[in-house]
Design an enzyme around this catalytic site. Sequence first.
Site: not given
Length: 572
Positions: A100, A209, A268, A341-342
Site C-alpha cells: 500500500d 491510496d 484508488e 477495508h473502507d
Amino acid sequence: MTASEPWWKSAVVYQIYPRSFADSDADGIGDLQGIIERLDHLSRLGVDVLWLSPVYPSPHDDNGYDISDYCGIDPLYGTLEDFDRLLAAVHERGMKLVMDLVVNHTSDEHPWFTASRDGGADGPMRDWYVWRPARAGMEPGTPGAEPNNWGSFFSGPAWEWDEGSGEYYLHLFSRKQPDLNWENPKVRQAVYAMMRWWLDRGVDGFRMDVVNLISKDPALPDGHVPEGSRYGDGSPYYVCGPRVHEFLAEMHREVFAGHPRRLLTVGEMPGVTVDEARLFTDPARAEVDMVFTFEHVGLDHGPGGKFDPRPLRLTDLKASLGRWQTGLAEVGWNSLYWSNHDQPRAVSRFGDDGPAHRDRSAKALATVLHLHRGTPYVYQGEELGMTNAPFASVDDFRDIESLNHHAHAVADGADPERVLAGLRAMGRDNARTPVQWDASPHAGFTTGTPWIPVNPNHLEINAEDQLADPDSVFHHYRRLIDLRHTEPAVTHGDFHMLHPDHEQLYAFTRHDTASGTELLVLANISGADLTVDLPDGWEGTEVPIANVPVTGPLARRYTLSPWEARVHRRRV
C-alpha cells in the site's frame, strides 16, 4: 492470454488488512508472522496477488494510513526481517505481493513534517507540505479563519492551526495526516526513491491510496457549501487536479519504466469518472494499470452522505458497472470489487445476511463480480461470506471516521440513534473485525484480547468449517478463481449487459472470439423466485459453475430460486 499481455489480466488479488488477519504473539493485533502462518489458506483459494494494507511505522490515528516512516515495519507487525520472510514465502507459493502506497499525506509524526513545522515559515522543508496563513482580517485559530472553507473527509475543517509556526496546514483526512505538497519536486523525488527501495526489496507493485488527490489547485479556492453543511466541497480543486496526470506519468518514468519485472499499479481514485479512468489506465500514456472507482459504492448513499444509507436499486448498480465495462472496453482496465477495508461487508450491503440466504447471496455476488471484465479483488473474509458486526453502541467502534462523524453529527443536533444506525450499516469497522478462522474463542485470530471484538457469528461462519464443506462460500470462490485462470472468455471476452431495466435479474454475456467461447451469466439478486427465458441457442448448454446444483438438460424456460446464480457456456 498472449505473451505480450500483462499477467494481472487473468489474476485475482486478495487484500490483507494486517491488523485483523492473524495474530501470532497474543497481543490482540494481527502481524506478519500471523500472515505467514495462514498463507496456505490463500494458496488453497488460488489467488495470485496479496495486497498488504500498511504495515509501516505509524501512530495509528487512522490504523496505519498515517505513516511516520516509509522504509520500516511497525513493531506491532514485526520487523523488516519478518517482512522479507513473508515476501519469500509468498513468492515460494507462486504468488506476488503488492504494498500500500500512501503518499497524498503522511503522519504528523513523520520526520518530513516535523522538519516542515519546526523549521518555521522560512525553513528548508516548509514547502514539503501545504501551509497557508489565516484569512486576512481573521483571528488565527478561530472558526472561519481557515485559508479556505474545505471540509475534511473525517469531519470538521480540512485545516489545522499550528501555533508554533503561525500558519495552517492542509489535511484532507485526519488532522494527524497532513497533505504533502506534490508541487515541490523534492517531495516527488523522495517518494520515487522510497518506491524504488521497496521494489529493490522484491515487492511486485503498489496499490496507491487516494492517489488522484495529490494535485491541488494552487489557488486553493473556496468550495460550494452544500445545503445543511458548514464546510465547502473542495473536491473540484483536488479530485483529479491540474497536474495529476503529469505526476503519475513522471512516477511511471522514474520508478516503473524499464523495470525487469512486470509490476502491478492500481490507483484508488475517489470521484474519478470513466473518461478520466480511460486516461489514467491507457497503456500508451503509461500512468497506472487500473483504478478503483467509487461510483458503485456510492449508489446507496442518501442525501446526508454515506452514513445516511438508502436502499440500493439493482438497475442503478447495473447501469454503473455496465457503464464502466463499456467505457474501458477498448482502452484501460477495470478493478472489480465489492469490499475493502473502507467498505461494509458485501453480503450485508448488497446481499442478504440473514441465515436463509446468507451463503447463497454471498456466492451470487461473487459470481456476478468475478465474471465481469477486469481484475477481481477479494477482501479478507469475503471468501467466507463474513457479515457486518452487531455494534451495540458507539463505544464499540474504533474507526476515526465513524467516531468523528458521530461526535460532529450529535453536536449538530442529529438523533443519536439514527446516527448510530448509519454507523452500523456503513462504518469501516465492519470490515475490520478479525478474520474468522474457526469456532474457538476469538475465532482463532488471537489467544489474547483482540483490538476489536470478533463477530459473534464466527461460530457459524469460519474457515475451518468451510474448508471441510465442498458447497461452502470458500469453495465457490475457489471455483470462480479457477474458472478465471482456465477460461479465456472470463479474462478476454467482451461484455454485453442483458435486461438492464430488470429489477431482479443481473444478466450479461462474455464472448471471446479467439477461443470461440461465449458465457451467459444469470443471477437472481432477490429473495423471491424468478422465471427466466434463455436467449436463443442457449438451451441445453453446459453450466461450468453455479451456486445451486443443476441437474439434467436445461429447458428454454426455468426458475431461478432466491439468490441463485449460474454461468452457461457454449462454443460459437
